[in-house]
Design a protein around this motif. Structure first.
Motif, PDB file in Angstrom:
ATOM      1  N   LEU A   1       2.539   1.273  -6.024  1.00 58.34           N
ATOM      2  CA  LEU A   1       2.093   2.422  -5.828  1.00 58.34           C
ATOM      3  C   LEU A   1       0.993   2.590  -4.799  1.00 58.34           C
ATOM      4  CD1 LEU A   1       1.394   2.760  -9.863  1.00 58.34           C
ATOM      5  CD2 LEU A   1       3.383   3.624  -8.660  1.00 58.34           C
ATOM      6  N   VAL A   2       1.034   3.594  -4.334  1.00 63.80           N
ATOM      7  CA  VAL A   2      -0.096   3.926  -3.231  1.00 63.80           C
ATOM      8  C   VAL A   2      -0.390   5.438  -3.430  1.00 63.80           C
ATOM      9  CG1 VAL A   2      -0.783   4.466  -0.794  1.00 63.80           C
ATOM     10  CG2 VAL A   2       0.893   2.322  -1.503  1.00 63.80           C
ATOM     11  N   HIS A   3      -1.697   5.740  -3.874  1.00 62.40           N
ATOM     12  CA  HIS A   3      -2.155   6.776  -3.875  1.00 62.40           C
ATOM     13  C   HIS A   3      -1.614   7.840  -2.789  1.00 62.40           C
ATOM     14  CE1 HIS A   3      -4.469  10.590  -4.758  1.00 62.40           C
ATOM     15  NE2 HIS A   3      -5.024  10.044  -5.997  1.00 62.40           N
ATOM     16  N   PRO A   4      -1.041   9.157  -3.223  1.00 59.23           N
ATOM     17  CA  PRO A   4      -0.513  10.111  -2.256  1.00 59.23           C
ATOM     18  C   PRO A   4      -1.518  10.305  -1.208  1.00 59.23           C
ATOM     19  CG  PRO A   4      -0.171  10.710  -4.625  1.00 59.23           C
ATOM     20  CD  PRO A   4      -0.748   9.814  -4.624  1.00 59.23           C
ATOM     21  N   GLN A   5      -2.648  10.308  -1.157  1.00 59.78           N
ATOM     22  CA  GLN A   5      -3.622  10.736  -0.400  1.00 59.78           C
ATOM     23  C   GLN A   5      -3.916   9.283   0.730  1.00 59.78           C
ATOM     24  OE1 GLN A   5      -7.114  12.217  -2.606  1.00 59.78           O
ATOM     25  NE2 GLN A   5      -6.359  13.983  -2.882  1.00 59.78           N
ATOM     26  N   ALA A   6      -3.259   8.256   0.173  1.00 58.99           N
ATOM     27  CA  ALA A   6      -3.379   7.295   1.114  1.00 58.99           C
ATOM     28  C   ALA A   6      -2.410   6.605   1.796  1.00 58.99           C
ATOM     29  CB  ALA A   6      -4.356   6.106   0.207  1.00 58.99           C
ATOM     30  N   ARG A   7      -1.355   7.331   1.414  1.00 60.28           N
ATOM     31  CA  ARG A   7       0.058   6.764   2.163  1.00 60.28           C
ATOM     32  C   ARG A   7      -0.270   6.820   3.880  1.00 60.28           C
ATOM     33  NH1 ARG A   7       3.816   9.779  -2.304  1.00 60.28           N
ATOM     34  NH2 ARG A   7       3.187   8.208  -3.803  1.00 60.28           N
ATOM     35  N   ARG A   8       0.955   6.014   4.375  1.00 57.19           N
ATOM     36  CA  ARG A   8       1.114   5.802   5.577  1.00 57.19           C
ATOM     37  C   ARG A   8       0.059   5.140   6.502  1.00 57.19           C
ATOM     38  NH1 ARG A   8       5.936   6.112   6.786  1.00 57.19           N
ATOM     39  NH2 ARG A   8       5.669   6.589   8.764  1.00 57.19           N
ATOM     40  N   ARG A   9      -0.615   4.408   5.809  1.00 57.70           N
ATOM     41  CA  ARG A   9      -2.023   3.516   6.189  1.00 57.70           C
ATOM     42  C   ARG A   9      -1.724   1.973   6.140  1.00 57.70           C
ATOM     43  NH1 ARG A   9      -6.541   6.751   3.337  1.00 57.70           N
ATOM     44  NH2 ARG A   9      -7.472   4.630   3.002  1.00 57.70           N
ATOM     45  N   GLY A  10      -0.322   1.736   5.490  1.00 51.92           N
ATOM     46  CA  GLY A  10      -0.049   0.195   5.675  1.00 51.92           C
ATOM     47  C   GLY A  10      -0.446  -0.494   4.372  1.00 51.92           C
ATOM     48  N   LEU A  11      -0.837   0.366   3.319  1.00 56.08           N
ATOM     49  CA  LEU A  11      -1.242  -0.341   2.245  1.00 56.08           C
ATOM     50  C   LEU A  11      -0.168  -0.742   1.429  1.00 56.08           C
ATOM     51  CD1 LEU A  11      -3.977   2.349   0.842  1.00 56.08           C
ATOM     52  CD2 LEU A  11      -4.303   0.064   2.038  1.00 56.08           C
ATOM     53  N   GLY A  12       1.086  -0.406   1.481  1.00 54.14           N
ATOM     54  CA  GLY A  12       2.197  -0.716   0.548  1.00 54.14           C
ATOM     55  C   GLY A  12       2.684  -1.990   1.246  1.00 54.14           C
ATOM     56  N   ARG A  13       2.679  -2.232   2.646  1.00 57.00           N
ATOM     57  CA  ARG A  13       3.046  -3.188   3.299  1.00 57.00           C
ATOM     58  C   ARG A  13       1.975  -4.658   2.994  1.00 57.00           C
ATOM     59  NH1 ARG A  13       6.549  -4.380   7.540  1.00 57.00           N
ATOM     60  NH2 ARG A  13       6.963  -2.159   7.450  1.00 57.00           N
ATOM     61  N   ALA A  14       0.731  -4.128   3.002  1.00 59.88           N
ATOM     62  CA  ALA A  14      -0.188  -5.026   2.955  1.00 59.88           C
ATOM     63  C   ALA A  14       0.034  -5.678   1.331  1.00 59.88           C
ATOM     64  CB  ALA A  14      -1.652  -4.485   3.137  1.00 59.88           C
ATOM     65  N   LEU A  15       0.303  -4.580   0.414  1.00 55.56           N
ATOM     66  CA  LEU A  15       0.330  -5.384  -0.898  1.00 55.56           C
ATOM     67  C   LEU A  15       1.659  -6.196  -1.247  1.00 55.56           C
ATOM     68  CD1 LEU A  15      -0.426  -1.776  -2.558  1.00 55.56           C
ATOM     69  CD2 LEU A  15      -1.628  -4.053  -3.202  1.00 55.56           C
ATOM     70  N   MET A  16       2.733  -5.807  -0.432  1.00 56.20           N
ATOM     71  CA  MET A  16       3.898  -6.564  -0.616  1.00 56.20           C
ATOM     72  C   MET A  16       3.675  -8.000   0.039  1.00 56.20           C
ATOM     73  SD  MET A  16       6.139  -5.103  -2.661  1.00 56.20           S
ATOM     74  CE  MET A  16       7.498  -6.150  -2.210  1.00 56.20           C
ATOM     75  N   ILE A  17       3.000  -7.966   1.160  1.00 56.38           N
ATOM     76  CA  ILE A  17       2.689  -9.320   1.874  1.00 56.38           C
ATOM     77  C   ILE A  17       1.887 -10.345   1.007  1.00 56.38           C
ATOM     78  CG2 ILE A  17       1.494 -10.365   3.861  1.00 56.38           C
ATOM     79  CD1 ILE A  17       2.685  -7.908   5.562  1.00 56.38           C
ATOM     80  N   ALA A  18       0.920  -9.456   0.419  1.00 56.84           N
ATOM     81  CA  ALA A  18      -0.010 -10.470  -0.503  1.00 56.84           C
ATOM     82  C   ALA A  18       1.087 -10.965  -1.647  1.00 56.84           C
ATOM     83  CB  ALA A  18      -1.016  -9.587  -1.161  1.00 56.84           C
TER      84      ALA A  18
END
Length: 172
Positions: free
Chosen positions: A94-111
């Motif tokens: 889950l990435v908050h809709p206001q914070a998407r397209r900033r690489g957070l999902g990718r960073a979470l998956m890498i962790a």
């Protein structure tokens, strides 16, 4: 910053987690919930479903912090059956809709993948609605589609059924 949340920090994160889940469902994320979906429903998910897993060690919960708030999260749930010590499920990216397209999902998956490696988990499995944009992210990270099930889940915003794709990443 990506961190693994423990039960000791769960209460302090609960408002952010509730807000992310509520916002994601209301923008169409197919993560098991449908409208109507209240903040109370979102909070109950975290306290009734996730907290017990944290307390028992049955799951790892990762959080992406930005500007002092949690804006994204993902869970890793290790398989518990004796014939699957090498496998874990990826759940609820889950990435908050206001914070998407900033690489957070990718960073979470890498962790999550780094933690899986620490635990000796070489097979990661997930499912995602076949039309969901996250499928592109998973494929970019090396996940492959194992198959698709038609009419698997109800669309969270409309009364219609949609297919889901099962995906895997074999890291052995």
């Amino acid at each position: 910053m990506i961190t693994r949340l423990t039960d000791a920090y769960f209460d302090g994160a609960l408002d952010d987690l509730t807000g992310i889940l509520h916002a994601c469902v209301h923008t169409g994320a197919s993560i098991g919930f449908i409208l109507p979906f209240s903040p109370r429903d979102a909070r109950a998910y975290w306290t009734d479903q996730v907290r017990p897993g944290l307390q028992s060690g049955g799951l790892d919960l990762f959080a992406a912090y930005d500007e002092g708030r949690i804006l994204g999260t993902v869970q890793m749930i290790p398989a518990t059956m004796p014939n699957q010590p090498h496998r874990a499920d990826v759940a609820k990216l889950l990435v908050h809709p206001q914070a998407r397209r900033r690489g957070l999902g990718r960073a979470l998956m890498i962790a999550l993948e780094a933690r899986a490696a620490e635990l000796g988990k070489t097979m990661l499995v997930l499912d995602t609605r076949s039309s969901d944009p996250s499928r592109i992210l998973y494929q970019d990270l090396g996940f492959r589609v194992a198959g698709e099930i038609p009419n698997y889940c109800r669309n969270p915003l409309e009364n219609r059924l949609e297919p889901t794709s099962y995906m895997f990443k074999d890291r052995s």
